[in-house]
Motif scaffolding. Structure first.
Motif, short mmCIF file in Angstrom:
data_model
loop_
_atom_site.label_atom_id
_atom_site.label_comp_id
_atom_site.label_asym_id
_atom_site.label_seq_id
_atom_site.Cartn_x
_atom_site.Cartn_y
_atom_site.Cartn_z
N LEU A 207 0.96 -1.42 0.13
CA LEU A 207 0.14 -0.05 -0.03
C LEU A 207 1.14 1.33 -0.05
CD1 LEU A 207 -2.70 1.52 0.44
CD2 LEU A 207 -2.55 1.24 2.75
N TYR A 208 0.57 2.19 -0.96
CA TYR A 208 1.16 3.44 -0.97
C TYR A 208 0.26 4.51 -0.46
CZ TYR A 208 3.62 7.64 -2.77
OH TYR A 208 4.08 8.93 -2.63
N ALA A 209 0.33 5.01 0.63
CA ALA A 209 -0.70 6.07 1.16
C ALA A 209 0.04 7.46 1.34
CB ALA A 209 -1.48 5.43 2.27
N MET A 288 -6.54 -3.14 5.97
CA MET A 288 -5.24 -2.83 6.08
C MET A 288 -4.57 -4.18 6.24
SD MET A 288 -3.64 0.71 6.60
CE MET A 288 -4.18 1.05 8.02
N PHE A 291 -2.05 -5.91 3.30
CA PHE A 291 -0.97 -5.33 2.79
C PHE A 291 0.35 -5.84 3.57
CE2 PHE A 291 -4.20 -2.37 1.83
CZ PHE A 291 -4.12 -2.29 0.55
N LEU A 294 3.53 -1.16 4.08
CA LEU A 294 3.25 0.11 3.74
C LEU A 294 4.11 0.92 3.38
CD1 LEU A 294 0.83 2.37 4.31
CD2 LEU A 294 1.77 2.59 6.60
N THR A 296 4.79 5.20 2.88
CA THR A 296 3.89 6.26 3.33
C THR A 296 4.92 7.42 3.43
OG1 THR A 296 2.02 7.57 4.78
CG2 THR A 296 3.82 5.85 5.85
N PHE A 302 0.36 5.43 9.23
CA PHE A 302 1.24 4.47 9.62
C PHE A 302 1.22 4.13 11.18
CE2 PHE A 302 3.86 7.88 11.51
CZ PHE A 302 4.53 7.59 12.59
N TYR A 305 -1.25 1.29 11.11
CA TYR A 305 -0.45 0.08 10.30
C TYR A 305 0.30 -0.42 11.57
CZ TYR A 305 1.59 -2.71 6.83
OH TYR A 305 2.02 -4.04 6.03
N ILE A 312 7.28 -0.71 7.27
CA ILE A 312 6.92 0.79 7.03
C ILE A 312 8.21 1.20 6.25
CG2 ILE A 312 5.74 2.48 7.55
CD1 ILE A 312 4.86 1.30 10.16
#
Length: 395
Positions: A207-209, A288, A291, A294, A296, A302, A305, A312
């Motif tokens: 996941l790219y947030a 969530m 994934f 993560l 971010t 984060f 997560y 992360i």
């Protein structure tokens, strides 16, 4: 009339209505975006109890994306537009008001306003907001009766941002994390249904947030698009394809609209939007667990997560600019427990390292988690909030 002007006017009008009797069994929910986040999680829990409460959603928009699903799944729950006589009436009559943002009302006698907010502190906001929008927060301490959060450290950060009286804080957890912790086993099935693709066909799901950049509005938008598009370079796409990686991008809605055509052209990229989630009455936290990693920057995502203790990566190609124009609330080098690449090559190196060893930085993540969460690393935050602030009259 903009949102701030509407809020200030409505707050002053409603402050004259303190004598309106409050319905002890009525709970009003308010969030931005509508029908989302911590308020949605607590709403689902209270509804499931079937304790006889009358639940109502107060809306900023007349037809938000989640309204159709709300009416279908919860046909006995009312929704009212905030800036209408009906919306004002519902607010005035409710004993409890649950919100995740700045609420455009002042407190009334006999009314309990429960602030769940929409995440833990990450970037500067409130009185330290880079755009200087302090007027939004002038009444926050006045109308907040209970501010729900996760640890004493977080209390201090929120006091600094919003000038809330410390005695109003309740360390009970974040309701939106209940879904994340409950749905770990079926989160990939949920994600597959949302994206209309079998995510199990990929070796890794990431996941790219990124967060939205703050300067002037136009520059914010350009910078926000630019940082996402930096991942569209051929060498990074090749890296995704060679390693069987599905990169799910969840940007700000304005950025999502701009990058959508380019994402559709690439099989290893998928776009996840607020609309995808709200139409299903879900939050990003509900899926969530799907994934492996993560990516971010300084988004507070984060801090949710981290409960999963998975890798992360903090990708900040514009770190120097962000530190000058926006800034981080907590000491970033420590409280962001992972690699901090500033170039695409460094990002690839970090992802390779975490894919090879998911336990890399595990102890660091556990340390940060212990500081952020004295309470809330289970799936019972909604239950605690309900028992402490709604079912029981006094905390």
């Amino acid at each position: 009339m903009n949102r701030l002007q509407k809020q200030l006017l409505l707050s002053r009008l409603l402050s004259l209505a303190n004598r309106v009797p409050k319905d002890e069994n009525r709970i009003a929910f308010y969030s931005t975006p509508d029908i989302s986040d911590n308020a949605l999680a607590l709403f689902k829990y209270v509804y499931s109890l079937d304790e006889g409460y009358e639940l109502v959603w107060i809306l900023n928009r007349k037809e938000p994306p989640g309204l159709k699903a709300l009416k279908k799944e919860y046909p006995d729950v009312k929704a009212a537009y905030l800036y209408s006589l009906d919306g004002i009436k519902e607010l005035l009559r409710s004993k409890f008001v649950v919100t995740t943002d700045v609420l455009p009302v002042t407190p009334h006698f006999g009314q309990r306003t429960i602030q769940l907010w929409h995440g833990l502190p990450g970037k500067k906001t409130g009185y330290e907001h880079p755009l200087g929008v302090k007027d939004l927060y002038l009444y926050m301490d006045r109308w907040t009766t209970d501010f729900v959060t996760t640890s004493e450290l977080v209390v201090g950060a929120f006091v600094r941002q919003f000038m809330i009286t410390p005695r109003k804080f309740r360390i009970l957890g974040q309701p939106r994390n209940d879904g994340m912790l409950k749905n770990i086993k079926n989160s990939r099935d949920m994600l597959s249904e949302i994206l209309k693709v079998d995510v199990e066909q990929y070796e890794h799901v990431i996941l790219y947030a990124p967060t939205y950049r703050y300067t002037s509005y136009l520059k914010d938008f350009d910078a926000s698009v630019r940082v996402v598009k930096s991942l569209f370079k051929r060498e990074f796409i090749d890296f995704l394809e060679r390693n069987g990686i599905l990169l799910v991008i969840k940007p700000h809605k304005l950025v999502a609209q701009t990058i959508a055509p380019e994402v559709r052209e690439r099989p290893n990229l998928k776009l996840l939007t607020d609309s995808h989630l709200m139409k299903r009455l879900l939050t990003i936290n509900d899926i969530m667990g799907a994934f492996d990693i993560l990516i971010t920057d300084y988004s507070s995502i984060f801090e949710d997560y981290i409960l999963l203790n998975r890798p992360i990566v903090f990708y900040l190609p514009d770190r120097k600019e962000l530190e000058q124009k926006s800034g981080f609330l907590l000491p970033y080098n420590f409280f962001a427990p992972g690699d901090k690449p500033e170039t695409l090559r460094e990002l690839v190196t970090s992802l390779r390292a975490y894919m090879e060893d998911p336990h890399k930085d595990k102890e660091w993540r556990e340390t940060v988690k212990s500081l952020l969460y004295e309470v809330g690393d289970d799936s019972k935050s909604s239950e605690r909030v309900y028992n402490a602030l709604i079912k029981v009259e006094d905390v």
